[in-house]
Write a protein that holds these residues in place. Sequence first.
Motif, PDB file in Angstrom:
ATOM      1  N   UNK A 163       0.825  -1.214   0.000  1.00  0.00           N
ATOM      2  CA  UNK A 163       0.000   0.000   0.000  1.00  0.00           C
ATOM      3  C   UNK A 163       0.857   1.261   0.000  1.00  0.00           C
ATOM      4  N   UNK A 164       1.954   1.256   0.737  1.00  0.00           N
ATOM      5  CA  UNK A 164       2.815   2.432   0.825  1.00  0.00           C
ATOM      6  C   UNK A 164       3.921   2.434  -0.224  1.00  0.00           C
ATOM      7  N   UNK A 165       4.267   1.262  -0.722  1.00  0.00           N
ATOM      8  CA  UNK A 165       5.367   1.190  -1.683  1.00  0.00           C
ATOM      9  C   UNK A 165       6.726   1.245  -1.033  1.00  0.00           C
ATOM     10  N   UNK A 166       6.805   0.951   0.289  1.00  0.00           N
ATOM     11  CA  UNK A 166       8.061   0.974   1.017  1.00  0.00           C
ATOM     12  C   UNK A 166       8.542  -0.457   1.260  1.00  0.00           C
ATOM     13  N   UNK A 167       9.844  -0.612   1.348  1.00  0.00           N
ATOM     14  CA  UNK A 167      10.412  -1.917   1.662  1.00  0.00           C
ATOM     15  C   UNK A 167      10.393  -2.146   3.171  1.00  0.00           C
ATOM     16  N   UNK A 168      10.357  -3.409   3.557  1.00  0.00           N
ATOM     17  CA  UNK A 168      10.335  -3.796   4.969  1.00  0.00           C
ATOM     18  C   UNK A 168      11.752  -4.140   5.407  1.00  0.00           C
ATOM     19  N   UNK A 169      12.142  -3.578   6.546  1.00  0.00           N
ATOM     20  CA  UNK A 169      13.474  -3.840   7.085  1.00  0.00           C
ATOM     21  C   UNK A 169      13.351  -4.163   8.562  1.00  0.00           C
ATOM     22  N   UNK A 170      14.287  -4.922   9.054  1.00  0.00           N
ATOM     23  CA  UNK A 170      14.268  -5.346  10.450  1.00  0.00           C
ATOM     24  C   UNK A 170      15.501  -4.819  11.179  1.00  0.00           C
ATOM     25  N   UNK A 171      15.359  -4.722  12.485  1.00  0.00           N
ATOM     26  CA  UNK A 171      16.490  -4.350  13.330  1.00  0.00           C
ATOM     27  C   UNK A 171      17.433  -5.527  13.460  1.00  0.00           C
ATOM     28  N   UNK A 172      18.728  -5.270  13.663  1.00  0.00           N
ATOM     29  CA  UNK A 172      19.382  -3.980  13.868  1.00  0.00           C
ATOM     30  C   UNK A 172      19.663  -3.261  12.543  1.00  0.00           C
ATOM     31  N   UNK A 173      19.763  -1.936  12.630  1.00  0.00           N
ATOM     32  CA  UNK A 173      20.100  -1.098  11.492  1.00  0.00           C
ATOM     33  C   UNK A 173      20.898   0.099  11.992  1.00  0.00           C
ATOM     34  N   UNK A 174      21.282   0.963  11.104  1.00  0.00           N
ATOM     35  CA  UNK A 174      22.077   2.143  11.449  1.00  0.00           C
ATOM     36  C   UNK A 174      21.366   3.373  10.918  1.00  0.00           C
ATOM     37  N   UNK A 175      21.208   4.401  11.767  1.00  0.00           N
ATOM     38  CA  UNK A 175      20.591   5.662  11.359  1.00  0.00           C
ATOM     39  C   UNK A 175      21.469   6.807  11.835  1.00  0.00           C
ATOM     40  N   UNK A 176      21.946   7.606  10.895  1.00  0.00           N
ATOM     41  CA  UNK A 176      22.827   8.740  11.182  1.00  0.00           C
ATOM     42  C   UNK A 176      24.069   8.302  11.957  1.00  0.00           C
ATOM     43  N   UNK A 177      24.583   7.117  11.605  1.00  0.00           N
ATOM     44  CA  UNK A 177      25.803   6.628  12.226  1.00  0.00           C
ATOM     45  C   UNK A 177      25.622   5.953  13.559  1.00  0.00           C
ATOM     46  N   UNK A 178      24.392   5.925  14.073  1.00  0.00           N
ATOM     47  CA  UNK A 178      24.119   5.313  15.376  1.00  0.00           C
ATOM     48  C   UNK A 178      23.364   4.011  15.147  1.00  0.00           C
ATOM     49  N   UNK A 179      23.840   2.898  15.673  1.00  0.00           N
ATOM     50  CA  UNK A 179      23.124   1.626  15.491  1.00  0.00           C
ATOM     51  C   UNK A 179      21.825   1.598  16.284  1.00  0.00           C
ATOM     52  N   UNK A 180      20.787   1.065  15.673  1.00  0.00           N
ATOM     53  CA  UNK A 180      19.491   0.885  16.319  1.00  0.00           C
ATOM     54  C   UNK A 180      19.204  -0.606  16.404  1.00  0.00           C
ATOM     55  N   UNK A 181      18.810  -1.057  17.570  1.00  0.00           N
ATOM     56  CA  UNK A 181      18.563  -2.473  17.787  1.00  0.00           C
ATOM     57  C   UNK A 181      17.563  -2.629  18.913  1.00  0.00           C
ATOM     58  N   UNK A 182      17.076  -3.826  19.080  1.00  0.00           N
ATOM     59  CA  UNK A 182      16.124  -4.134  20.148  1.00  0.00           C
ATOM     60  C   UNK A 182      16.862  -4.834  21.283  1.00  0.00           C
ATOM     61  N   UNK A 183      16.518  -4.479  22.509  1.00  0.00           N
ATOM     62  CA  UNK A 183      17.140  -5.102  23.664  1.00  0.00           C
ATOM     63  C   UNK A 183      18.336  -4.319  24.156  1.00  0.00           C
ATOM     64  N   UNK A 184      19.052  -4.893  25.112  1.00  0.00           N
ATOM     65  CA  UNK A 184      20.218  -4.245  25.702  1.00  0.00           C
ATOM     66  C   UNK A 184      21.390  -4.273  24.726  1.00  0.00           C
ATOM     67  N   UNK A 185      22.249  -3.250  24.768  1.00  0.00           N
ATOM     68  CA  UNK A 185      23.401  -3.227  23.857  1.00  0.00           C
ATOM     69  C   UNK A 185      24.388  -4.332  24.198  1.00  0.00           C
ATOM     70  N   UNK A 186      24.777  -5.059  23.176  1.00  0.00           N
ATOM     71  CA  UNK A 186      25.777  -6.111  23.315  1.00  0.00           C
ATOM     72  C   UNK A 186      26.980  -5.798  22.433  1.00  0.00           C
ATOM     73  N   UNK A 187      28.032  -6.558  22.646  1.00  0.00           N
ATOM     74  CA  UNK A 187      29.264  -6.291  21.901  1.00  0.00           C
ATOM     75  C   UNK A 187      29.064  -6.422  20.403  1.00  0.00           C
ATOM     76  N   UNK A 188      28.190  -7.323  19.978  1.00  0.00           N
ATOM     77  CA  UNK A 188      27.978  -7.529  18.555  1.00  0.00           C
ATOM     78  C   UNK A 188      27.307  -6.322  17.902  1.00  0.00           C
ATOM     79  N   UNK A 189      26.526  -5.552  18.670  1.00  0.00           N
ATOM     80  CA  UNK A 189      25.845  -4.383  18.128  1.00  0.00           C
ATOM     81  C   UNK A 189      26.796  -3.222  17.877  1.00  0.00           C
ATOM     82  N   UNK A 190      27.808  -3.060  18.720  1.00  0.00           N
ATOM     83  CA  UNK A 190      28.704  -1.912  18.652  1.00  0.00           C
ATOM     84  C   UNK A 190      30.100  -2.272  18.189  1.00  0.00           C
TER      85      UNK A 190
END
Length: 398
Positions: free
Chosen positions: A72-99
Amino acid sequence: MRMNRKHLFPTHLLYADDILIFYKATMQNARAIRDIFLYYGVISGQDCSREKSQLFFAKGILLCYQRQISRALGFSVKKLPTVYLGVPLFAGSPRAVHLAAIKDKIINKFSRWKGMQLSMAGRLCLVKSIIQSSLVHTMMIYKWPGSLIKDLDKACRNFIWSGDINKKPSFMVSWDRVCGIKEERGLGVRSFDMINEAFLMKLAWNVIKGKKFGYDILHSRYLDEFGRSRETLLASLVWGWIKQLVLELIADSYCLLGSGSSVYFWDDDWLGYSIANKIGIPTFLPSRLKHTMIWALWSARNKCHFDGIYLLGRAVLAFIKSSFVEVDSSSTKMGHISNISSDYMVARRIGVTVRIRPPPNLDSVYWSPSAYSWLKANTDGSAVGAPGQINVGGVFCD
């Protein structure tokens, strides 16, 4: 911004030419957002880039609904983790693999520098001006894992002393001494653990104050009116690791009264609770009626303390009710309520009989120009003090 169960919740966020929209994942909302984008494009001549736009769904959204909304929107679906403006975004507590990716970029910077050909002062300048400033954004948000902090400190320490992050030299001074301020004979370097904790302390303080956008959302969701932590199960990526810092700041902070213009003796948290709540003043009362009731109780206390007049419970209650007398809104006498319907409703709720005065009679006043060949004079004056300075003025119209 809207309220949800007494908590602030953002509907959208704008940053430069980016927009983040938060909405319930339904086809009705998706069509409404699509129509808004189309209408905006027709009016402004600008169109959103569907190739760069992405959808992130919360847990529990069925895959078939995700596909329908995406089409309906024509947008692609993406899942976390991802990076926005150089800052990683993820669900849950930060772990070594995220940073870990950010840490690897910092380590690669060291390898590109010819540290062996630089003096120690030059290597120290690179660490303080480039390396430590590169991690400001992520350390302002996340509590970094100890393993990554240890690796970064080790790389900086080896680079400063030898110019090679993989070579462990013999240290003449301990790392804690190097991280001291120059007034204490240190080099002014800050350990990454100290930097991370300082930024999170600032974040926790801004949440306590709750005066800036973003911080007021966390304040309303996780802190009560006195700044104490709520007993809540609301999940948050940030609140989990700053909760303890908030409690420490509250315990180690004190209030400067100043002029007292923003201090409320009865409603502020002086003893871990407000005095009004301690003596049982109903919480549903508006502030002016609450202060009226407190004033009545205080007057009863003064009668007992200074005049020796002991009032029983019923007498005190009668004294409180007698204080709620309807008067004109221009009155400044304490112990009265205003001429508004909400005050009347609350007064009836606590058993107070309210006398409603009829509205005053209004006389119309009109101005008319002066008759032909007449001269009209309008004068007025004012005085400060009696006697005092006097000013007069007038306007003459023909």
